[in-house]
Design an enzyme around this catalytic site. Structure first.
Site, PDB file in Angstrom:
ATOM      1  CG  ASP A 161       0.896  18.592 -11.367  1.00 19.79           C
ATOM      2  OD1 ASP A 161       1.372  19.738 -11.375  1.00 19.79           O
ATOM      3  OD2 ASP A 161       1.601  17.566 -11.400  1.00 19.79           O
ATOM      4  CG  ASP A 194      -6.523  11.239   0.544  1.00 16.67           C
ATOM      5  OD1 ASP A 194      -5.451  11.590   0.039  1.00 16.67           O
ATOM      6  OD2 ASP A 194      -6.753  10.074   0.927  1.00 16.67           O
ATOM      7  CG  ASP A 207       6.173   6.747  -1.674  1.00 14.90           C
ATOM      8  OD1 ASP A 207       6.669   5.911  -2.460  1.00 14.90           O
ATOM      9  OD2 ASP A 207       4.973   6.736  -1.361  1.00 14.90           O
ATOM     10  CG  ASP A 249      -0.683  11.907  -0.895  1.00 17.93           C
ATOM     11  OD1 ASP A 249       0.261  12.613  -1.281  1.00 17.93           O
ATOM     12  OD2 ASP A 249      -0.686  10.654  -0.993  1.00 17.93           O
TER      13      ASP A 249
END
Length: 504
Positions: free
Chosen positions: A113, A174, A266, A172
């Site tokens: 994004d 990281d 989530d 994610d």
């Protein structure tokens, strides 16, 4: 005359109201303590009787099939949502592409994004690099950021190639899974048709970056050790952590897929899937490397999202949970009372109001007695439970308590906003990653100008810190207890946070 009026109002109104407030706090203190004891008893049971997931559920390593070849492996989709992740995109994409799984049974989907053209181009190049090595990698983009992460994940599920996948792993930007992650996690889903989710534990590559990251490590280690472990063992239910987990596609579709009605998509998905009768398993032995926010501002935004979102979801889903016919009344009670009410709502209010408002204010009310068990014994036991999860940081436990009380103010504010659906209820600020996992930076970091002292000042922390400091000074001068010792330390923690000397 004025003095007499004040004394009467104090004795007839203010003191009784304060006593009532103290009584409410004492009741909540017991609720939080009982919940903490319950979770730790379950954890002790797991450790003593070695109740590992492999003993509860069937697990067999994937083996080669001479006749079918790789075709007996299920199709796995790995999703990596990201937004302007300059420092870490190479880490996550690289780790996903190195997962050990048949190449023709794995699809890596980068949901980018990003709005920065230079980062978009670098992500394209990284995806092209791995595609040239034979990895089936897709880079998908949208023309808007509607729904933020949930919107990206929902859009990613609409592509035709996703329909052929049985399981979906999410990381994610990281997060860096070990190469054997899928080999260890997916067999749980293959051999246990009632399982919908396998959640791995997080470990932190930059935990030693500063004192603030050490404090976060202590809190999150306890979250996984107590909340996730106990929920998995006792109820086969817990909140999905949003990353480092593998989902069964059929379970997600049955529950309606991703929804962007809150900032905790989530947890929203996990609750809906759980209410359809599916089971979850937390595997403590599978650990995935990740990065903690090392800047105080980034951490505050993250904590706002993590407290506001669950409270808002609680508001939206309570009646849906009550009217659900698929699960037992005990599981509904667990989800509403333990999972939401105590852990996601009450604990934040209690921590801030009791330890940072009621307790300091009590120095002005000598006629109000607060029992020692609530100010010493219960906090000591809860703190001890937390410290056990991170033995190496045991000597930091006092700093951790003071820092948690400071952050409780932001969590309380976020919880209020979530319950009341205030203006910032759907605010999503991406937690900034600094690439702390890298010893040698893969990309040059963009240096930001240093903020001035006034720009670093956090007014809320300063105001609370000054108030507690006044209470501590009053207790030192006129009180007959040692409460001022704690109050001075807590005031110092708020003031240090207020002037921005926290984190990097």
């Amino acid at each position: 005359m004025g003095t007499m009026w004040w004394r009467q109002m104090r004795s007839l109104l203010i003191v009784p109201m304060f006593k009532c407030l103290v009584a409410i706090c004492l009741v909540i203190s017991l609720l939080v303590f009982i919940e903490s004891v319950y979770m730790n008893i379950v954890v002790i049971y797991v450790k003593l009787f070695k109740r590992k997931p492999e003993k509860i559920y069937k697990w067999e390593a994937m083996e080669e099939d001479m006749e079918l070849g790789d075709q007996h492996y299920p199709m796995v989709l790995v999703q990596i949502p990201m937004y302007n992740e300059r420092e870490v995109f190479q880490l996550s994409i690289g780790a996903a592409c190195k997962l050990i799984w048949p190449v023709d049974r794995l699809i890596v989907q980068v949901l980018d994004d990003s709005t920065d053209p230079s980062i978009m181009e670098m992500v394209n190049m990284e995806c092209g690099k791995w595609a040239s090595k034979g990895i089936n990698i897709k880079c998908e983009r949208r023309d808007n950021r509607n729904g933020y992460k949930a919107g990206a994940l929902k859009q990613g599920m609409r592509h035709s190639y996703v329909k052929q996948c049985n399981f979906i792993a999410i990381f994610d930007a990281d997060f860096q899974p070990e190469p054997d992650y899928l080999q260890r996690a997916v067999p749980f889903l293959i051999h246990n048709s009632e399982l919908a989710l396998v959640q791995a534990r997080w470990i932190f590559v930059n935990a030693n970056k500063c004192l603030m990251t050490r404090m976060q490590e202590m809190s999150l280690n306890y979250h996984f050790m107590a909340e996730q472990e106990s929920g998995s063992t006792r109820h086969a239910f817990f909140g999905f952590n949003g990353t480092a987990g593998v989902w069964r596609m059929a379970a997600m579709e049955e529950a309606g897929g991703w929804k962007d009605r809150t900032t905790v998509e989530d947890m929203d998905l996990a609750v809906r899937v759980g209410l359809h009768g599916w089971k979850f398993v937390f595997v403590n032995d599978i650990a995935v490397k990740s990065e903690l926010p090392s800047q105080f501002k980034a951490f505050r935004f993250q904590q706002h999202r993590w407290s506001c979102g669950p409270a808002n979801l609680f508001r939206k889903m309570t009646m849906e949970i009550i009217h659900n016919k698929r699960v037992t009344i005990w599981k509904k009670l667990y989800v509403i009372y333990s999972f939401f009410f105590v852990r996601k709502v009450i604990v934040h209010f209690f921590t801030f109001f009791f330890y940072c408002v009621v307790l300091p204010t009590s120095v002005f009310f000598s006629e109000v007695h607060i029992p020692t068990w609530s100010t010493v014994y219960v906090p000591f036991m809860i703190t001890l439970f937390n410290a056990i999860a991170t033995p190496r940081s045991f000597y930091l436990v006092i700093c951790w308590v003071l820092f948690e009380n400071v952050m409780a103010m932001h969590r309380t504010k976020g919880t209020f906003i979530g319950l009341l659906e205030g203006g910032r209820v759907n605010e999503w600020v991406v937690t900034e990653k600094l690439g702390d996992a890298l010893e040698t930076k893969l990309l040059p970091q963009v240096k930001k100008p240093c903020n001035g002292v006034l720009e670093r000042i956090n007014s809320k922390e300063m105001m609370v810190g000054i108030y507690i400091l006044c209470c501590a000074s009053y207790d030192l001068a006129f009180g007959n207890t040692l409460l001022y010792i704690y109050l001075f330390m807590q005031a110092l923690a708020f003031i240090i946070s207020g002037v921005g000397f926290v984190g990097t």
